[in-house]
Design a protein around this motif. Structure first.
Motif, short mmCIF file in Angstrom:
data_model
loop_
_atom_site.label_atom_id
_atom_site.label_comp_id
_atom_site.label_asym_id
_atom_site.label_seq_id
_atom_site.Cartn_x
_atom_site.Cartn_y
_atom_site.Cartn_z
N ALA A 137 0.84 -1.21 0.00
CA ALA A 137 0.00 0.00 0.00
C ALA A 137 0.87 1.26 0.00
O ALA A 137 0.59 2.22 -0.73
N LEU A 138 1.92 1.24 0.79
CA LEU A 138 2.82 2.41 0.84
C LEU A 138 3.57 2.58 -0.48
O LEU A 138 3.78 3.72 -0.94
N ILE A 139 3.94 1.47 -1.09
CA ILE A 139 4.62 1.55 -2.40
C ILE A 139 3.70 2.17 -3.44
O ILE A 139 4.12 2.96 -4.28
N VAL A 140 2.42 1.79 -3.38
CA VAL A 140 1.45 2.39 -4.31
C VAL A 140 1.44 3.91 -4.15
O VAL A 140 1.45 4.65 -5.13
N LEU A 141 1.43 4.36 -2.89
CA LEU A 141 1.45 5.82 -2.64
C LEU A 141 2.71 6.45 -3.24
O LEU A 141 2.64 7.49 -3.90
N PHE A 142 3.86 5.83 -2.99
CA PHE A 142 5.13 6.34 -3.51
C PHE A 142 5.08 6.45 -5.03
O PHE A 142 5.41 7.48 -5.63
N VAL A 143 4.67 5.35 -5.68
CA VAL A 143 4.69 5.29 -7.14
C VAL A 143 3.76 6.35 -7.72
O VAL A 143 4.13 7.07 -8.66
N PHE A 144 2.55 6.46 -7.15
CA PHE A 144 1.64 7.49 -7.65
C PHE A 144 2.20 8.88 -7.39
O PHE A 144 2.03 9.80 -8.19
N GLY A 145 2.85 9.02 -6.24
CA GLY A 145 3.46 10.31 -5.92
C GLY A 145 4.49 10.71 -6.97
O GLY A 145 4.50 11.85 -7.46
N PHE A 146 5.34 9.76 -7.36
CA PHE A 146 6.33 10.05 -8.40
C PHE A 146 5.66 10.34 -9.73
O PHE A 146 6.05 11.22 -10.48
N ALA A 147 4.63 9.54 -10.04
CA ALA A 147 3.96 9.68 -11.34
C ALA A 147 3.31 11.05 -11.49
O ALA A 147 3.22 11.60 -12.59
N PHE A 148 2.82 11.60 -10.36
CA PHE A 148 2.12 12.88 -10.42
C PHE A 148 3.02 14.07 -10.05
O PHE A 148 2.52 15.11 -9.63
N ASP A 149 4.30 13.85 -10.19
CA ASP A 149 5.25 14.93 -9.91
C ASP A 149 5.32 15.18 -8.40
O ASP A 149 4.55 14.62 -7.62
N GLN A 150 6.21 16.00 -8.00
CA GLN A 150 6.35 16.26 -6.56
C GLN A 150 5.82 17.64 -6.20
O GLN A 150 6.20 18.20 -5.17
N ASP A 151 4.97 18.17 -7.04
CA ASP A 151 4.34 19.45 -6.77
C ASP A 151 3.40 19.31 -5.57
O ASP A 151 2.45 18.52 -5.61
N GLN A 152 3.65 20.05 -4.52
CA GLN A 152 2.88 19.90 -3.29
C GLN A 152 1.40 20.18 -3.50
O GLN A 152 0.54 19.51 -2.93
N TYR A 153 1.11 21.17 -4.36
CA TYR A 153 -0.29 21.52 -4.61
C TYR A 153 -1.03 20.34 -5.23
O TYR A 153 -2.13 19.98 -4.82
N VAL A 154 -0.38 19.73 -6.22
CA VAL A 154 -1.02 18.58 -6.90
C VAL A 154 -1.19 17.42 -5.92
O VAL A 154 -2.26 16.82 -5.81
N LEU A 155 -0.13 17.15 -5.19
CA LEU A 155 -0.18 16.00 -4.27
C LEU A 155 -1.24 16.19 -3.19
O LEU A 155 -1.93 15.24 -2.81
N THR A 156 -1.37 17.42 -2.71
CA THR A 156 -2.39 17.69 -1.69
C THR A 156 -3.79 17.42 -2.23
O THR A 156 -4.65 16.87 -1.55
N HIS A 157 -3.99 17.81 -3.49
CA HIS A 157 -5.32 17.65 -4.08
C HIS A 157 -5.63 16.21 -4.47
O HIS A 157 -6.79 15.79 -4.44
N ILE A 158 -4.60 15.48 -4.90
CA ILE A 158 -4.89 14.09 -5.32
C ILE A 158 -4.73 13.10 -4.16
O ILE A 158 -5.08 11.93 -4.29
N GLY A 159 -4.22 13.56 -3.03
CA GLY A 159 -3.97 12.68 -1.88
C GLY A 159 -5.17 11.82 -1.49
O GLY A 159 -5.05 10.58 -1.41
N PRO A 160 -6.34 12.44 -1.26
CA PRO A 160 -7.50 11.62 -0.88
C PRO A 160 -7.86 10.58 -1.94
O PRO A 160 -8.20 9.44 -1.60
N GLY A 161 -7.78 10.95 -3.20
CA GLY A 161 -8.08 9.99 -4.27
C GLY A 161 -7.10 8.84 -4.28
O GLY A 161 -7.49 7.67 -4.40
N LEU A 162 -5.82 9.17 -4.11
CA LEU A 162 -4.80 8.12 -4.08
C LEU A 162 -5.00 7.20 -2.89
O LEU A 162 -4.81 5.99 -2.97
N PHE A 163 -5.40 7.81 -1.78
CA PHE A 163 -5.66 7.01 -0.57
C PHE A 163 -6.70 5.94 -0.86
O PHE A 163 -6.49 4.76 -0.58
N TRP A 164 -7.80 6.34 -1.48
CA TRP A 164 -8.88 5.36 -1.70
C TRP A 164 -8.56 4.39 -2.83
O TRP A 164 -9.01 3.25 -2.80
N VAL A 165 -7.77 4.83 -3.80
CA VAL A 165 -7.32 3.87 -4.83
C VAL A 165 -6.42 2.81 -4.18
O VAL A 165 -6.56 1.61 -4.44
#
Lengths: 245, 222
Positions: B30-58
């Motif tokens: 589960a943590l690896i999934v978060l890491f991989v999606f994090g890398f895929a969506f760039d490390q822009d904090q704004y983007v990550l903050t907005h997609i965080g909940p979606g990534l959590f449920w995926v």
């Protein structure tokens, strides 16, 4: 004597293949009946049908007074099936497995320890994960679950398989004790010497059916017991061939 | 039924406690999934903050697949399913027990994932009551639906590939509702997050009802 199993022209399918194609079988209370036949003859299927695991789709099938064609689930708690598979969970310990089997069937936890002791599963074995056990030990755990449950009808499919001589003797003793306590036993076995000595009656299965007896039952040679006249029904001596392939 | 459910849940959780598959394999996954999606969506904090909940449920959804597969592979090994059928346990009880065990594992995984998205993505956790209610309803819905589709695919040789095919589309409303409720809770979308709970609650109730009523029959056919 109460009739425990009554099958008449029983038919059961696996997919579209008729694994039972007209079985007639009568088993009465406290009998030990041996099903014999070649591989694929339908012995296991008869046992599974009697346990309510294989649906009888045609004919009559009544086990312990339950019509299996109507509700095969209703008989399951009263039946114990020792099959080729042990039905154990690898990651649970021996004691956990037997306890779950007993409690799931509505039994008391207090019956677990005596059953484990009876099967020689003592010392560190009760706390050992089943995945660490040998095939013979797994078989004994399965038997312990059956002994702890002590169902009214014992269905044993190749019960001697995987057991050493000492535990085969133990199994035979358990079966005889069960009958003394009023249980009924149907077993399928290729261990002819042991099974014939254990059974009170033999039923031959062939092609998914119990073919009609072509001739009146005659003497049956029993290894180590000599020829025995038909008709006597005493556990420990195979006494009657119900049908011959 | 409740006694049978407790018995089955206890057995499944004991198996998990002894095998440690959830802690040693699923949680790191589960943590690896978060890491991989994090890398895929760039490390822009704004983007990550907005997609965080979606990534959590995926990630939770993917973990659900693993938990359900595991739950039914236990029963497929060495005739255990026949043992379960032969025990005469109530079908609804078996369903509730297996779903409860899966839900308990998902709750533990959600705690790990929540920690992950806070630390990795800087996600906000506000309105704890709304978030906890969302997690509870979504978890029950995922566990119930996963158990229903798990038993449907259990007896098939293609079960490993069939289960995702069946469950992922069906679970889409949960991912949508839970994500929107979370985004609303932290103020990233307008509107009340509570209205999404109706969807999550209805989904959970529907699959709980289906499971209790149909699981026994589905287990027979598996």
């Amino acid at each position: 004597m109460d009739q425990v199993i009554r099958l008449r022209s029983a038919v059961a399918l696996v997919g579209r293949f008729p694994v039972l194609a007209g079985v007639d079988l009568d088993v009465f209370g406290t009998e030990i009946v041996l099903l014999q036949g070649a591989n694929g003859a339908g012995k296991t299927s008869i046992l599974r049908a009697c346990a309510g695991l294989l649906r009888v789709v045609a004919g009559e099938a009544c086990v312990l007074g339950v019509e299996l064609t109507e509700d095969p689930r209703a008989v399951r708690r009263r039946v114990g099936l020792l099959g080729h598979a042990t039905a154990l969970y690898d990651d649970l310990t021996v004691a956990d497995n037997v306890t779950f089997a007993v409690r799931a069937a509505g039994g008391e936890r207090s019956s677990v320890r005596p059953a484990l002791d009876r099967l020689g599963l003592t010392g560190r074995l009760p706390a050992t994960r089943v995945a660490s056990l040998s095939a013979g030990q797994r078989r004994r755990v399965s038997l312990a679950a059956l002994v702890a449950r002590d169902p009214e009808l014992w269905l044993l499919d190749e019960p001697h398989a995987g057991l050493d001589a000492e535990h085969r003797d133990l199994l035979d003793g358990l079966v005889r004790d069960a009958v003394v306590r009023g249980r009924t036993v149907v077993l399928a076995s290729h261990e002819h010497h042991r099974a014939h000595a254990l059974a009170g009656r033999i039923v031959t299965v062939a092609g998914g059916a119990t073919p009609p007896d072509p001739a009146p039952p005659g003497p049956l040679p029993v290894p180590g017991a000599g020829a025995v006249a038909a008709g006597a029904v005493a556990p420990g001596v195979a006494s009657e061939v119900t049908s011959v392939a | 039924m409740w006694r049978d459910a407790l018995l089955v849940a206890g057995k499944d959780l004991r198996v998990e406690a002894r095998s440690r598959v959830t802690t040693n394999q699923v949680a790191p996954y589960a943590l690896i999934v978060l890491f991989v999606f994090g890398f895929a969506f760039d490390q822009d904090q704004y983007v990550l903050t907005h997609i965080g909940p979606g990534l959590f449920w995926v990630a939770v959804l993917l973990c659900t697949l693993l938990a359900v597969q595991r739950s039914f592979s236990l029963e497929a090994a060495d005739g255990a399913r026949d043992g379960l059928r032969l025990s005469g346990l109530d079908g609804g009880g078996i369903f509730l027990g297996k779903a409860a065990a899966i839900a308990a594992q998902l709750v533990a995984l959600e705690a790990v994932l929540a920690f992950g998205i806070v630390v990795l993505f800087g996600a906000h956790l506000a309105h704890p009551l709304l978030l906890l209610t969302t997690c509870a309803l979504a978890t029950v819905g995922l566990a119930a639906a996963g158990t229903v589709y798990g038993v449907m695919s259990a007896g098939l040789r293609v079960r490993e590939t069939l289960l995702p095919l069946l469950l992922l589309p069906v679970a889409a409303p949960i991912v949508l509702g839970a994500t929107q409720a979370w985004l609303a809770a932290v103020g990233l979308v307008t509107g009340s997050g509570w209205r999404w709970l109706t969807l999550l609650g209805a989904f959970a109730a529907m699959y709980l009802t289906i499971g209790v009523l149909a699981f026994g029959t589905l287990l027979e056919e598996a």
